[in-house]
Write a protein that holds these residues in place. Sequence first.
Motif, PDB file in Angstrom:
ATOM      1  N   GLN A  19      52.795  -8.848 -24.914  1.00  0.00           N
ATOM      2  CA  GLN A  19      54.221  -8.514 -24.891  1.00  0.00           C
ATOM      3  C   GLN A  19      54.389  -7.168 -24.199  1.00  0.00           C
ATOM      4  O   GLN A  19      53.486  -6.335 -24.224  1.00  0.00           O
ATOM      5  N   VAL A  20      55.542  -6.959 -23.603  1.00  0.00           N
ATOM      6  CA  VAL A  20      55.886  -5.643 -23.074  1.00  0.00           C
ATOM      7  C   VAL A  20      57.074  -5.144 -23.890  1.00  0.00           C
ATOM      8  O   VAL A  20      58.173  -5.689 -23.807  1.00  0.00           O
ATOM      9  N   ARG A  21      56.819  -4.139 -24.701  1.00  0.00           N
ATOM     10  CA  ARG A  21      57.810  -3.700 -25.681  1.00  0.00           C
ATOM     11  C   ARG A  21      58.513  -2.443 -25.205  1.00  0.00           C
ATOM     12  O   ARG A  21      57.863  -1.447 -24.881  1.00  0.00           O
ATOM     13  N   GLU A  22      59.811  -2.486 -25.185  1.00  0.00           N
ATOM     14  CA  GLU A  22      60.569  -1.280 -24.893  1.00  0.00           C
ATOM     15  C   GLU A  22      60.740  -0.493 -26.183  1.00  0.00           C
ATOM     16  O   GLU A  22      61.250  -1.007 -27.184  1.00  0.00           O
ATOM     17  N   CYS A  23      60.308   0.760 -26.145  1.00  0.00           N
ATOM     18  CA  CYS A  23      60.441   1.639 -27.306  1.00  0.00           C
ATOM     19  C   CYS A  23      61.263   2.851 -26.897  1.00  0.00           C
ATOM     20  O   CYS A  23      61.097   3.384 -25.809  1.00  0.00           O
ATOM     21  N   ARG A  24      62.141   3.274 -27.766  1.00  0.00           N
ATOM     22  CA  ARG A  24      62.916   4.490 -27.521  1.00  0.00           C
ATOM     23  C   ARG A  24      62.481   5.543 -28.526  1.00  0.00           C
ATOM     24  O   ARG A  24      62.231   5.239 -29.687  1.00  0.00           O
ATOM     25  N   GLU A  76      49.069  -9.413 -32.206  1.00  0.00           N
ATOM     26  CA  GLU A  76      49.945 -10.002 -33.224  1.00  0.00           C
ATOM     27  C   GLU A  76      49.172 -10.590 -34.396  1.00  0.00           C
ATOM     28  O   GLU A  76      49.690 -10.666 -35.506  1.00  0.00           O
ATOM     29  N   ASN A 102      52.997   4.624 -34.093  1.00  0.00           N
ATOM     30  CA  ASN A 102      53.707   3.342 -34.142  1.00  0.00           C
ATOM     31  C   ASN A 102      52.889   2.131 -33.713  1.00  0.00           C
ATOM     32  O   ASN A 102      53.349   1.005 -33.850  1.00  0.00           O
ATOM     33  N   HIS A 156      63.708   3.285 -35.220  1.00  0.00           N
ATOM     34  CA  HIS A 156      64.169   2.412 -34.138  1.00  0.00           C
ATOM     35  C   HIS A 156      63.295   1.176 -34.016  1.00  0.00           C
ATOM     36  O   HIS A 156      62.069   1.268 -34.081  1.00  0.00           O
ATOM     37  N   GLN A 169      62.056  -2.281 -31.767  1.00  0.00           N
ATOM     38  CA  GLN A 169      61.547  -2.461 -30.407  1.00  0.00           C
ATOM     39  C   GLN A 169      62.250  -3.659 -29.776  1.00  0.00           C
ATOM     40  O   GLN A 169      62.680  -4.569 -30.480  1.00  0.00           O
ATOM     41  N   VAL A 170      62.345  -3.645 -28.466  1.00  0.00           N
ATOM     42  CA  VAL A 170      62.830  -4.823 -27.742  1.00  0.00           C
ATOM     43  C   VAL A 170      61.670  -5.321 -26.893  1.00  0.00           C
ATOM     44  O   VAL A 170      61.253  -4.658 -25.943  1.00  0.00           O
ATOM     45  N   ARG A 171      61.136  -6.459 -27.279  1.00  0.00           N
ATOM     46  CA  ARG A 171      59.898  -6.946 -26.678  1.00  0.00           C
ATOM     47  C   ARG A 171      60.180  -8.037 -25.661  1.00  0.00           C
ATOM     48  O   ARG A 171      60.834  -9.031 -25.980  1.00  0.00           O
ATOM     49  N   GLU A 229      56.842  -3.266 -38.028  1.00  0.00           N
ATOM     50  CA  GLU A 229      55.501  -2.757 -37.717  1.00  0.00           C
ATOM     51  C   GLU A 229      54.690  -2.446 -38.960  1.00  0.00           C
ATOM     52  O   GLU A 229      53.461  -2.488 -38.925  1.00  0.00           O
ATOM     53  N   ASN A 269      55.034 -16.944 -32.972  1.00  0.00           N
ATOM     54  CA  ASN A 269      54.571 -15.621 -32.544  1.00  0.00           C
ATOM     55  C   ASN A 269      55.167 -14.453 -33.319  1.00  0.00           C
ATOM     56  O   ASN A 269      54.731 -13.319 -33.129  1.00  0.00           O
ATOM     57  N   PHE A 270      56.157 -14.726 -34.147  1.00  0.00           N
ATOM     58  CA  PHE A 270      56.763 -13.657 -34.946  1.00  0.00           C
ATOM     59  C   PHE A 270      56.800 -14.073 -36.412  1.00  0.00           C
ATOM     60  O   PHE A 270      56.789 -15.265 -36.723  1.00  0.00           O
TER      61      PHE A 270
END
Lengths: 381, 381
Positions: free
Chosen positions: A141-146, A167, A255, B139, B141-143, B167, B255-256
């Motif tokens: 997965q490519v996870r966007e984290c802020r 996972e 994280n 926050h 994540q957007v994966r 997480e 997967n989740f």
Amino acid sequence: MNNTIRKIAIVAFLTFGCFSASTAEAFTASTNIPEAQYPKVDTDRCAHFRIHAPEARDVKVDICGTKYDMTRDADGWWSAVTQPLVVGFHYYFLVVDGVSVIDPASEAFYGCGRMSGGIEIPEDAETAAYYTFNKDIPHGQVRECRYYSDIENAQRRCFVYTPAEYETRTDRRYPVLYLQHGMGEDERGWHQQGRMADILDNQIAAGKCVPMIVVMDYGNCGYIFGARPGETRADFGATFTPIMINELIPFIEKNFRALTDRDNRAMAGLSWGGHETFQTTLYNLDKFSHIGSFSGALFFLADGIDKAYDGVFTDADNFNKRVHTFFLGMGTEEGFGSDRISKALTDAGINNTYFASQGTHHEWLTWRRCLNEFLPLIFKQ
Amino acid sequence: MNNTIRKIAIVAFLTFGCFSASTAEAFTASTNIPEAQYPKVDTDRCAHFRIHAPEARDVKVDICGTKYDMTRDADGWWSAVTQPLVVGFHYYFLVVDGVSVIDPASEAFYGCGRMSGGIEIPEDAETAAYYTFNKDIPHGQVRECRYYSDIENAQRRCFVYTPAEYETRTDRRYPVLYLQHGMGEDERGWHQQGRMADILDNQIAAGKCVPMIVVMDYGNCGYIFGARPGETRADFGATFTPIMINELIPFIEKNFRALTDRDNRAMAGLSWGGHETFQTTLYNLDKFSHIGSFSGALFFLADGIDKAYDGVFTDADNFNKRVHTFFLGMGTEEGFGSDRISKALTDAGINNTYFASQGTHHEWLTWRRCLNEFLPLIFKQ
């Protein structure tokens, strides 16, 4: 075909390129938005562009350093066919009456200090397999984290690749590669233009590299150097290193299930990101043991290798013991000097791996190949 | 100010809008690329645009249904100031000698069936807090996940929001909301334009909604209806439902750590995504119990409510028992008919929640508000 005709055909092809090869089969580019038939790429690697601009007086395509005049038909459609292009990903623009814009038919990519058009000139499937989605293997997965940076007093964003097994193997920790984009690009580049997720997925599935976390953050060099008046070369992007060391690495290690010792931490970057990699790692060898420069913007030879990075190269034995991977790569057509640097390092007794990407320029295909060469070397100690 | 002067000032403001309000303080738009000073937005909510186009004959800004002529100065810089704009996110284009393009100073957003420029006209901080990054809360994540669709014989991509606690609370499973974009948009829209991650982060931190997984996939309607010759309204995007039911949901639940019963599965969508939501859920009530339509493109009243969706509304008691949340929202300025539909449903005995977003159009601020109203209702059974 007899020899005379063949020679004429070859001369015609070399002279006129794709303009004379209009029968080559052309396919919709993979980088287009949905439903857009153009741009197309033909089997001679020429790109075909089209845009409806009935009121414009002059439209050009600006790609790979060449501006091609487009030709208008009676209905106001402009079209152009390029010369054969180098395989791989290229940024490009349409120039409408002097204004450089994104082709409305293109997906947009952050590069050149702005959102840009892009086109993929495909390699043959076998050659491209290492950066191509393979439906028969597991995918990370490519996870966007802020996160919030106290140093910048602002929100920041990073992308974190986690391998497929992350996972399910929830008791396992992973080494971390920090991977930087170049000047005028941002934290999206390695995934979108660089296809890093496919490269990782494919290598991990084949057992070529170890499963790892890859972190892609913004190197604070997403504009073209010179846009900020008075900024020196030493300043450009230099605010990134303290953020990475003091905020990003702690954020990742809090994280994610990351291994946190220097043997399990790598950094690599392309072009200005190569410069940032050396600036970050060579002053912090207590934190990094794997280092990669892909067409790195490196200037340190000018002042003598002994003076570089507080003299880190003066004790070769110590350097070689501490740095497990020291990789320099470059395209054969770009002249960014990594070959000279590698040789100078070797002459100074510094172990390093040099990779020449055959026939490629200062572009993303060089860097996909560099990453593909770099990954199997790291975290194998 | 005496009354006469005040009246003149009001008339002047209404007549000339921001053109006469040049002293209003203007700030660089949050939707710009790094280093771009323009576009700006001033305290009267007027947007200020600038572009260097010395060779162009005519440049316009196309925003919120109005095309504003830009004015050229002696150096070839064109500029325009809009009338006061509605708060929230707007797609916009520059029109250079008739060609509609992305402002080079803007980030790019997939909307209008192509990559588009975008500008955020900010609300006051308190009103905007629910969709604003808050550094003091955890926050999610957007994966980005890629999977292979056997139905389409192609790679697909979805984005999956996981709440911050996902997480660490690794023994816990979460309910899942499937959240769809509108016509001409794609799976990026809810995160980029819709600020869904901030909305979820803020609500979860405040205990307003339960922690949940949110899945955003491509609704197969990312072009403007009519682009495919011969396609009927019933066809448009209709290929998405079987993919969602047979491939996406199984992929997510494999997967989740998802809860997999109908009580813990919701679907909502905006505009055409509202249509897709009804098409998917109302024929599959064994799989869904929470349903949201945000400015949904819904046509079923025309044929009579009894005939709609195989008669699902004819047994109100049964429907009300099975569907825990049935939400319709819309902006007061858009006229997409959700108010009439809500009333017709209520008249037919169907429990539903109606939300009117005051003063907003068929745009993303309406949908941010709809999501913000919808989330606290779901998964509370």
